[in-house]
Structure formats: C-alpha cells, structure tokens
Scaffold this active site. Structure first.
Site, short mmCIF file in Angstrom:
data_model
loop_
_atom_site.label_atom_id
_atom_site.label_comp_id
_atom_site.label_asym_id
_atom_site.label_seq_id
_atom_site.Cartn_x
_atom_site.Cartn_y
_atom_site.Cartn_z
N THR A 1 -3.60 1.30 1.84
CA THR A 1 -4.20 2.20 2.84
C THR A 1 -5.14 1.43 3.76
O THR A 1 -5.16 1.65 4.98
CB THR A 1 -4.95 3.34 2.11
OG1 THR A 1 -3.99 4.09 1.38
CG2 THR A 1 -5.68 4.25 3.07
N GLU B 1 -34.42 25.92 -12.02
CA GLU B 1 -35.32 26.98 -12.52
C GLU B 1 -36.68 26.88 -11.83
O GLU B 1 -37.24 27.88 -11.37
CB GLU B 1 -35.51 26.86 -14.04
CG GLU B 1 -34.24 27.05 -14.86
CD GLU B 1 -33.50 25.74 -15.13
OE1 GLU B 1 -33.51 24.86 -14.24
OE2 GLU B 1 -32.91 25.61 -16.20
N ALA C 1 -3.34 14.57 1.59
CA ALA C 1 -3.01 15.35 2.79
C ALA C 1 -1.50 15.25 2.96
O ALA C 1 -0.98 14.18 3.27
CB ALA C 1 -3.72 14.79 4.01
N SER D 1 0.78 8.10 9.08
CA SER D 1 0.28 9.30 8.41
C SER D 1 -0.81 9.98 9.22
O SER D 1 -1.49 10.87 8.72
CB SER D 1 -0.26 8.94 7.02
OG SER D 1 -1.39 8.12 7.14
N ASP E 1 -3.89 1.74 7.47
CA ASP E 1 -4.58 2.76 8.30
C ASP E 1 -5.90 2.28 8.90
O ASP E 1 -6.42 2.94 9.80
CB ASP E 1 -4.89 4.01 7.44
CG ASP E 1 -3.62 4.70 6.97
OD1 ASP E 1 -2.53 4.34 7.46
OD2 ASP E 1 -3.72 5.59 6.11
N GLU F 1 -8.81 8.38 -2.31
CA GLU F 1 -8.12 8.66 -1.06
C GLU F 1 -7.23 7.47 -0.78
O GLU F 1 -7.69 6.45 -0.26
CB GLU F 1 -9.16 8.84 0.05
CG GLU F 1 -8.77 9.91 1.01
CD GLU F 1 -9.83 10.14 2.07
OE1 GLU F 1 -11.03 9.94 1.80
OE2 GLU F 1 -9.43 10.51 3.18
N1 LIG Z 1 -1.76 11.51 3.69
C1 LIG Z 1 -2.65 10.98 2.84
O1 LIG Z 1 -3.41 11.70 2.16
C2 LIG Z 1 -2.74 9.49 2.73
C3 LIG Z 1 -3.90 8.93 2.20
C4 LIG Z 1 -3.96 7.56 2.09
C5 LIG Z 1 -2.87 6.78 2.45
N2 LIG Z 1 -1.77 7.37 2.97
C6 LIG Z 1 -0.62 6.55 3.36
O2 LIG Z 1 -0.14 5.84 2.22
C7 LIG Z 1 0.50 4.67 2.67
C8 LIG Z 1 0.03 3.52 1.81
O3 LIG Z 1 0.54 3.71 0.52
P1 LIG Z 1 0.29 2.64 -0.61
O4 LIG Z 1 0.81 3.23 -1.86
O5 LIG Z 1 0.79 1.32 -0.19
O6 LIG Z 1 -1.29 2.52 -0.53
P2 LIG Z 1 -2.46 2.51 -1.57
O7 LIG Z 1 -2.16 3.34 -2.75
O8 LIG Z 1 -3.68 2.81 -0.80
O9 LIG Z 1 -2.53 0.99 -2.00
C9 LIG Z 1 -1.60 0.51 -2.91
C10 LIG Z 1 -2.03 -0.84 -3.38
O10 LIG Z 1 -3.29 -0.80 -4.02
C11 LIG Z 1 -3.28 -1.61 -5.15
N3 LIG Z 1 -3.34 -0.74 -6.33
C12 LIG Z 1 -3.21 0.60 -6.40
N4 LIG Z 1 -3.33 1.02 -7.67
C13 LIG Z 1 -3.53 -0.07 -8.43
C14 LIG Z 1 -3.72 -0.31 -9.81
N5 LIG Z 1 -3.74 0.69 -10.72
N6 LIG Z 1 -3.85 -1.57 -10.23
C15 LIG Z 1 -3.84 -2.59 -9.35
N7 LIG Z 1 -3.68 -2.42 -8.02
C16 LIG Z 1 -3.54 -1.19 -7.58
C17 LIG Z 1 -1.96 -2.38 -5.11
O11 LIG Z 1 -2.13 -3.52 -4.31
P3 LIG Z 1 -1.07 -4.74 -4.25
O12 LIG Z 1 0.07 -4.23 -3.48
O13 LIG Z 1 -1.80 -5.82 -3.55
O14 LIG Z 1 -0.70 -5.07 -5.66
C18 LIG Z 1 -1.08 -1.34 -4.43
O15 LIG Z 1 0.08 -1.84 -3.85
C19 LIG Z 1 0.13 4.47 4.12
O16 LIG Z 1 1.24 4.79 4.91
C20 LIG Z 1 -0.98 5.47 4.33
O17 LIG Z 1 -0.96 5.94 5.66
C21 LIG Z 1 -1.69 8.70 3.11
#
Ligand SMILES: NC(=O)c1ccc[n+]([C@@H]2O[C@H](COP(=O)([O-])OP(=O)(O)OC[C@H]3O[C@@H](n4cnc5c(N)ncnc54)[C@H](OP(=O)(O)O)[C@@H]3O)[C@@H](O)[C@H]2O)c1
Length: 368
Positions: free
Chosen positions: A203, A56, A161, A175, A207, A299
């Site tokens: 991630t 404002e 994405a 990815s 990545d 992300e």
């Molecule tokens: N296209 C897109 O938008 C995009 C964006 C980002 C990533 N990606 C792709 O996703 C893939 C990775 O996937 P992701 O599922 O492994 O990766 P992420 O979700 O980034 O990481 C997963 C890890 O984070 C920890 N975590 C997540 N949530 C949690 C929670 N509530 N409590 C405790 N720990 C938690 C755990 O670690 P621990 O395993 O150590 O327990 C879990 O395994 C890659 O290939 C990447 O390129 C794509």
C-alpha cells in the site's frame, strides 16, 4: 423535567464514554450518568484524557447542587475502579456519597478491580446492580481494554473500502477512490481512535497514502504508524513520501526481517520470517504491545489483511461498501481461505449505517 429509564440512562452513559475515543489509551472508554432520586438527569461525564478525571468524578464535577445527590442513582458503563491510581478510586468516592444505587455495565476484568469496586459500594450500603441489557453496546465501548486484559495482546481493527463485489482495487492496483468523501472522512476519525495505523509495503508503494487522522477531534496529535516491510523494499521510497511528511520518524515503527533496512530515525523492529517470508502475527502483536501499542487500525491490501484473517486476529471489522461493481480486481479476502462452509467467519453484533452514498458495516468477526 422528564424522567429517564435505567436503559435510557445507560445508553446516554455509553454515548458519553465514546467521546473519549483515541484519548485515554490504555485506559477504557467509560461514561457515567447520574439521576436524582426521582430519575431526573442530574449530570453526565466521561473519561476524557489519560490521567484526567474518571467518568464518575467527571460527572460528579457537573453536579451544581450536591443536596440532589441524596438518594441519587449512578449509571456507569464499567465497574467503578477500586484502586487508587492516577486518580483516586471511584468506588471509594461513590461510597462516601449519599447516593442510593450504582448500576454498572461491564465487570472490570482488571484483577486489581474485578468485583472489588462492587464490594466497596455494597459495604457502604449502596444498592449495586450489574446491568442486564445493552450487552453489545457496553462491551463494544470497552472492547479494546477488555481484549487487552483478557488476551494480553493489542486489539486489531481492520478497515476495508470495497465495492459491492468485494474488490478493494482494480487489477492494475488503482483504488482511489472506491468510496466517497463522507466514508473517507469517517476513516480519518477511526484512525484517531486507535494507538497506531498499520499498513503493508504494498500500500505504501502503490498509493503513497498519508494515513493520518485529519479529524478535528485529534487535531495536533501525531498518529503512530506501523509498516510491514519484511524485505525492506519500501524503505527507499519512504523519504519524501506523504506518510513520512505527516509524522516525525519517531512515530514510525518499521518491521522487517533480520538484517533488512529501515528508514533512518524510525523504530526498526526486526522479526523472524517464516519460510513463506511472512511474520508471525502473534509475535508481531507482542512486539507492538511491548512498544506501548494497545490497539492497531489496519489499513492495507489483501496480503496484510489476509495475514490477520488467517491468524484469527481481527477483533473489529469496518467494511465500507460502495454501491458499485468493479468486476475483476483485487479482493480483500484473497489471502484467506477456509476449508468448509461451517468454518466461514460470521459477523457478530453487526451494525449497518449509511455514510454519504456508501454503507458501513461495523462488526466483530467470529472465527471458528
Ligand atoms: N480499498 C482499500 O481499503 C485498500 C486499502 C489499502 C490498500 N488497497 C490496495 O491494495 C493494493 C496493495 O495490496 P497489497 O496486498 O500488495 O498491499 P499491502 O497488504 O499493503 O502490503 C503487502 C505487503 O506487506 C508485507 N506484509 C503484509 N503482511 C505481512 C506479514 N504478515 N508478514 C510479512 N510481511 C507482510 C509484504 O511485503 P513484501 O511483499 O515486501 O514481502 C506484503 O507483500 C493496492 O492496490 C492498494 O491500492 C486498498
């Protein structure tokens, strides 16, 4: 000079308010438009920086001929504030002017303000109108602030994405890149609109992303980064990573289970883990709020996104859809399951737009 309708004026105020995105937390985004007594545009303004002028007063500062405020009409996206904070109360400032009316978009849920801004203006003889249209636009503009006030927790935005068939990576984890340069540029802007970017260990390790906001609107501002690393398995890879190079360690919040390691210099938050080895999302959000974060931009991969979906803590979804099929691969909802179709998550107030060669759906998920 063309006259504006109230709807055009309020829409213009919403556009003004958006310009403050990423710069006013924990305050709301607010825009204001002032029309003279014949509904000609007199001035517009927005809350640009925390501690700076409110919308404002920013608009009033643009009025070069104060005599034109006689009988003027003020359109503001949020109820004018009633308490003197970093800035004097806007309701009192407006009440002292010879304006005829104040139309506001959303009632302020802040108990220090709610209804009181309106009462101050009415007591001064101004016509006060709660605007009945543009509900989605007005609520969305202030959505972080409104959720902070209503639910007392940080706002969670999730960016994905994805290919048209819902894949965020190939089976081998690749990815980069599914979406095109324009979508990735938009993501740089969106990261800057929230208090912190949040990612998972997966991630970071897969990545090696920077996860910063390379958008001129945020030049020179380091973004906070939150890393979910319950077992401390990503800590060793942190030094020398792109994300570490992009920001000082004090802007990094490393979340682990009890007794796990975090990289030196980062804020180490130890949280309890469930028997499945995951954090409780609400406990995590409460800890982030205590660290001054009012919003996070997630992300990450499916495991992190799935956790937020299961906890029903996704307040805005930015789904970038690349017009391609990736076939078998990693789906972004794979960590999330519903028992029956009536429990499907629907998307409210969804907006579609083309971003380069990709599509963007921005929506508010509605959990049953
Ligand atoms: N296209 C897109 O938008 C995009 C964006 C980002 C990533 N990606 C792709 O996703 C893939 C990775 O996937 P992701 O599922 O492994 O990766 P992420 O979700 O980034 O990481 C997963 C890890 O984070 C920890 N975590 C997540 N949530 C949690 C929670 N509530 N409590 C405790 N720990 C938690 C755990 O670690 P621990 O395993 O150590 O327990 C879990 O395994 C890659 O290939 C990447 O390129 C794509």
């Amino acid at each position: 000079m063309t006259r504006l309708t109230p709807k055009e004026a309020m829409l213009m105020a919403v556009e003004e308010g958006r310009k403050g995105a990423g710069h006013v937390s924990p305050n709301p985004l607010v825009g204001c438009v002032i029309l003279d007594h014949e509904y000609h545009l007199l001035a517009k303004g927005y809350h640009a920086r925390l501690g700076d002028l409110h919308a404002e007063t920013a608009a009033l500062a643009q009025v070069t001929d104060p005599t034109r405020l006689e009988g003027a009409h003020v359109f503001v996206t949020l109820e004018p504030c009633a308490h003197d904070g970093r800035q004097p109360a806007c309701a009192k400032t407006l009440a002292a002017l010879p304006i005829a009316s104040v139309t506001y978009g959303v009632r302020d849920p802040n108990p220090l303000v709610s209804g009181q801004g309106e009462a101050i203006l009415q007591a001064a003889g101004k016509q006060v109108i709660l605007f009945g249209e543009l509900r989605d636009e007005l609520e969305e503009l202030a959505e972080i602030f409104l959720l902070n006030m209503r639910e007392g927790r940080p706002f969670v935005a999730v960016k994905v994405a994805s290919s048209l068939d819902g894949r965020i990576a190939l089976r081998d984890g690749s990815s980069r890149w599914i979406t095109g340069p324009a979508a990735r540029e938009r993501v740089h802007y969106l990261r800057g609109c929230y208090d912190a970017v949040l990612t998972g260990a997966g991630t970071l390790l897969k990545d090696n992303p920077r996860l910063d906001a390379r958008d001129p609107r945020f030049a020179g501002r380091a973004r906070r980064l939150v890393v979910l690393d319950p077992q401390g398995r990503a800590a060793a890879a942190w030094p020398g990573s792109k994300a570490a190079e992009a920001r000082p360690p004090e802007d990094v919040f490393w979340l682990t289970g009890k007794g796990m390691r975090a990289p030196e210099g980062t804020h180490h938050l130890e949280l309890s883990l469930s028997k499945d080895g995951v954090f409780d999302i609400d406990e995590m959000l409460a800890r982030l709020r205590a660290e001054g974060m009012h919003s996070v931009f997630v992300e990450a991969g499916a495991r992190t996104v799935g956790g937020f979906l299961r906890a029903k803590r996704v307040d805005r979804l930015y789904l970038f859809l690349a017009p391609k099929l990736l076939g078998e691969g990693l789906g972004w909802t794979s960590g999330f399951e519903i028992a029956s179709l009536p429990q499907a998550v629907s998307l409210a107030s969804s907006r579609w737009s083309a971003v380069g060669g990709d599509f963007l759906i921005s929506a508010r998920p509605v959990f049953t």
